[in-house]
Enzyme design. Structure first.
Site, PDB file in Angstrom:
ATOM      1  CG  ASP A 172     -20.520  21.484 -46.311  1.00  0.00           C
ATOM      2  OD1 ASP A 172     -20.301  22.576 -46.891  1.00  0.00           O
ATOM      3  OD2 ASP A 172     -20.063  21.313 -45.231  1.00  0.00           O
ATOM      4  CD  GLU A 188     -17.823  23.194 -49.783  1.00  0.00           C
ATOM      5  OE1 GLU A 188     -17.530  24.217 -49.417  1.00  0.00           O
ATOM      6  OE2 GLU A 188     -18.245  22.332 -48.823  1.00  0.00           O
TER       7      GLU A 188
END
Length: 281
Positions: free
Chosen positions: A16, A58
């Site tokens: 993330d 990400e």
């Protein structure tokens, strides 16, 4: 921690907002800081670098050139990136996400896809392909027609996604054309980001109708309603327990129109995928 899960036998990692690990808060450097890639190389070498694992990061600020730094097979960082250039077309430039685009730019979407297909070469790196995730509204409701042409829209997006170069990711519900949910009141909303936005907007005098419109279109709860495993005909004014959410349906037609399940990928699964695999090897 990563080695613990590798020893458990996992198949990979989704990282993330990995482009923030090199941030320098005192200098207001948030993304793509100077230590980002050294940190990634260090992590690679200390954990999954010599394993057959898939890793995807990400990276909101990635360009094709930056993506090469992350995913070049010789670079010892990640397998591929999640980049969001096409997703950002949903928002008005320079505005908070709640100021969504009323008129989407199809020409710009084509331009972005073409750029990533041509500028990130096979030998240079690798891109992921996606429309939806846990933070985004449903693609059928954003770029498609989730009423009369819901099924055709969902199939068109599936074809487009799977016929580009890259690794496709299917978010739960996407394969059956799930749409945004027609939230009517704030007590139906669970997402803390949406609730904080509503509180701040109300304090500034923004009408509740405008706030709910933004949440219905762009809010994260649209992606977090439970998977619809079966067809259901709901009675008027019946409460529907959606896992952690309790939704009050007030119109019989609303639930059926937005949420009736139909298998959308059957044609692709039975026909197209086989021919594509034979073509690209």
């Amino acid at each position: 921690m990563m080695n613990y899960w590798i020893h458990k036998g996992i198949g990979g990692f989704r990282m993330d907002v990995i482009d923030m690990i090199g941030k320098i808060p005192d200098e207001k450097v948030v993304n793509n800081g100077p230590m980002l890639h050294p940190y990634l190389k260090e992590m690679n070498q200390a954990t999954f670098g010599d394993k057959e694992l898939l890793t995807v990061g990400e990276t909101w600020g990635a360009t094709p050139e930056i993506a090469k730094l992350y995913s070049d097979p010789k670079g010892q960082e990640l397998s591929m990136v999640f980049q969001f250039e096409h997703i950002c077309l949903q928002y008005q430039e320079g505005q908070p996400k709640w100021h969504y685009q009323k008129e989407l730019n199809v020409g710009k979407l084509k331009e972005i896809f073409n750029k990533w297909q041509t500028e990130l070469g096979v030998e240079d790196g690798w891109n992921s392909l996606f429309w939806n995730n846990h933070d985004l509204p449903r693609i059928v409701s954003i770029w498609g027609n989730d009423q009369e042409y819901r099924e055709k829209s969902a199939k068109a997006f599936a074809i487009l996604l799977h016929l580009m170069r890259g690794t496709p990711y299917i978010y739960q519900g996407e394969e059956i054309g799930m749409t945004n949910y027609p939230f009517e009141t704030l007590d139906q909303v669970e997402d803390i980001e949406s609730l904080n936005y509503a509180r701040e907007a109300l304090e500034k005098g923004v009408p509740i109708e405008e706030i709910m419109d933004s949440i219905r279109v762009i809010g994260r709860d649209n992606a977090r309603t439970p998977m619809q495993w079966m067809k259901a005909k709901m009675l008027a004014s019946q409460q529907v327990n959606l896992g952690w959410q309790l939704i009050q349906t007030t119109k019989k037609s609303t639930f059926k129109k937005h949420w009736q399940i139909q298998i959308l990928f059957s044609i692709l699964i039975k026909n197209s995928f086989k021919s594509v695999r034979k073509t690209v090897g």
